[in-house]
Design a protein around this motif. Structure first.
Motif, PDB file in Angstrom:
ATOM      1  N   TRP A   1      37.345  28.235  34.282  1.00 33.80           N
ATOM      2  CA  TRP A   1      35.921  28.059  33.982  1.00 33.80           C
ATOM      3  C   TRP A   1      35.689  27.014  32.898  1.00 33.80           C
TER       4      TRP A   1
ATOM      5  N   LEU B   1      32.703  27.727  39.574  1.00 36.67           N
ATOM      6  CA  LEU B   1      31.542  28.204  38.812  1.00 36.67           C
ATOM      7  C   LEU B   1      30.437  28.747  39.711  1.00 36.67           C
TER       8      LEU B   1
ATOM      9  N   PRO C   1      37.937  32.928  32.510  1.00 39.34           N
ATOM     10  CA  PRO C   1      36.694  32.635  31.793  1.00 39.34           C
ATOM     11  C   PRO C   1      36.995  32.264  30.345  1.00 39.34           C
TER      12      PRO C   1
END
Ligand code: PGA
Length: 253
Positions: free
Chosen positions: A10, A239, A43
């Motif tokens: 991410w 994403l 993340p």
């Protein structure tokens, strides 16, 4: 047959609310994950704890985007392997080209992190790749060789097959210019050859080698169909739940 591993990096995207929304979108589609495909979400550090809670019972693993090689102490701004494990991480990206280029990470630093990740029980996703200038000079293989040997210095044979190698040509990252399946496959084959020389053919055959660099739903199938390409490290396209899951599904066909 090596299992396919699709990881979503991410990068510095998604705050807490944005992370919850993305993870919930992925959870809704988790039934689409084909058998034998491992999905890893990486993340930002600030979203790992909430991700762990949301992913309880969902077949998706968590990874950090970086870590420090010490266990604890006065290292302002850093995160240890133990901290990553405490929020459910089983993977960690190490030596991404953005870390190398923007934050000055050297092969020596990458090596320290790889050794710590492995001894802590995390699976490192070790990134290697040449710049456009290096490709044009015809030194791609030398660059990969130095990065790979540097990263794996003193990593014992009984630990190395837990490491994943991600071949990410720097010129293909976030540029929309991906390597063709043949260009990528050539380097993957070379990486496997080096692993065979450095360790053994058995280790080389077992090691997962991902491709990364502008992997999208429309080019994933061609890349992942190549014999030596065992997965993808996906940036931009991870994403959005739809595009990431399209790539995950493409890995099985
Ligand atoms: P990209 O990033 O898919 O946006 O090119 C890949 C990566 O940097 O891991």
């Amino acid at each position: 047959m090596r299992p396919k591993v699709i990881a979503g990096n991410w990068k510095m995207n998604k705050d807490a609310d944005g992370s919850v929304e993305l993870i919930n979108g992925l959870i809704t589609r988790s039934g689409e994950i084909p058998n034998g495909v491992t999905v890893v979400l990486c993340p930002p550090f600030t979203s790992l704890a909430i991700a762990q809670r949301l992913l309880d019972g969902v077949p998706m693993a968590l990874g950090g985007q970086n870590m420090h090689y010490e266990d604890e102490g006065a290292f302002t701004g850093e995160i240890s392997a133990g901290m990553l494990k405490s929020v459910g991480c089983t993977f960690v990206i190490i030596g991404h080209s953005e870390r190398r280029q923007i934050f000055g990470e050297t092969n020596d630093l990458v090596n320290k992190k790889v050794k710590k990740a492995l001894s802590a029980g995390l699976r490192p996703i070790i990134c290697v790749g040449e710049t456009l200038e290096e490709r044009e000079r015809g030194v791609t293989e030398q660059v990969i060789n130095v990065q790979l040997k540097g990263a794996l210095q003193d990593v014992p044979e009984n630990e190395v097959s837990r490491a994943i190698i991600a071949y990410e040509p720097v010129w293909a990252i976030g540029t929309g210019k991906n390597a063709t399946p043949d260009q990528a496959a050539d380097v993957h084959k070379y990486i496997r050859k080096i692993l065979g020389q450095f360790y053994s053919w058995n280790i080389a055959e077992k090691t997962i080698i991902q491709y990364g660099g502008s992997v999208k739903p429309d080019n994933a199938r061609g890349l992942l169909a190549k014999a030596d390409i065992d997965g993808a490290l996906v940036g931009g396209a991870c994403l959005k739940p739809e595009s990431f899951m399209e790539i995950v599904k493409a890995s099985a066909s």
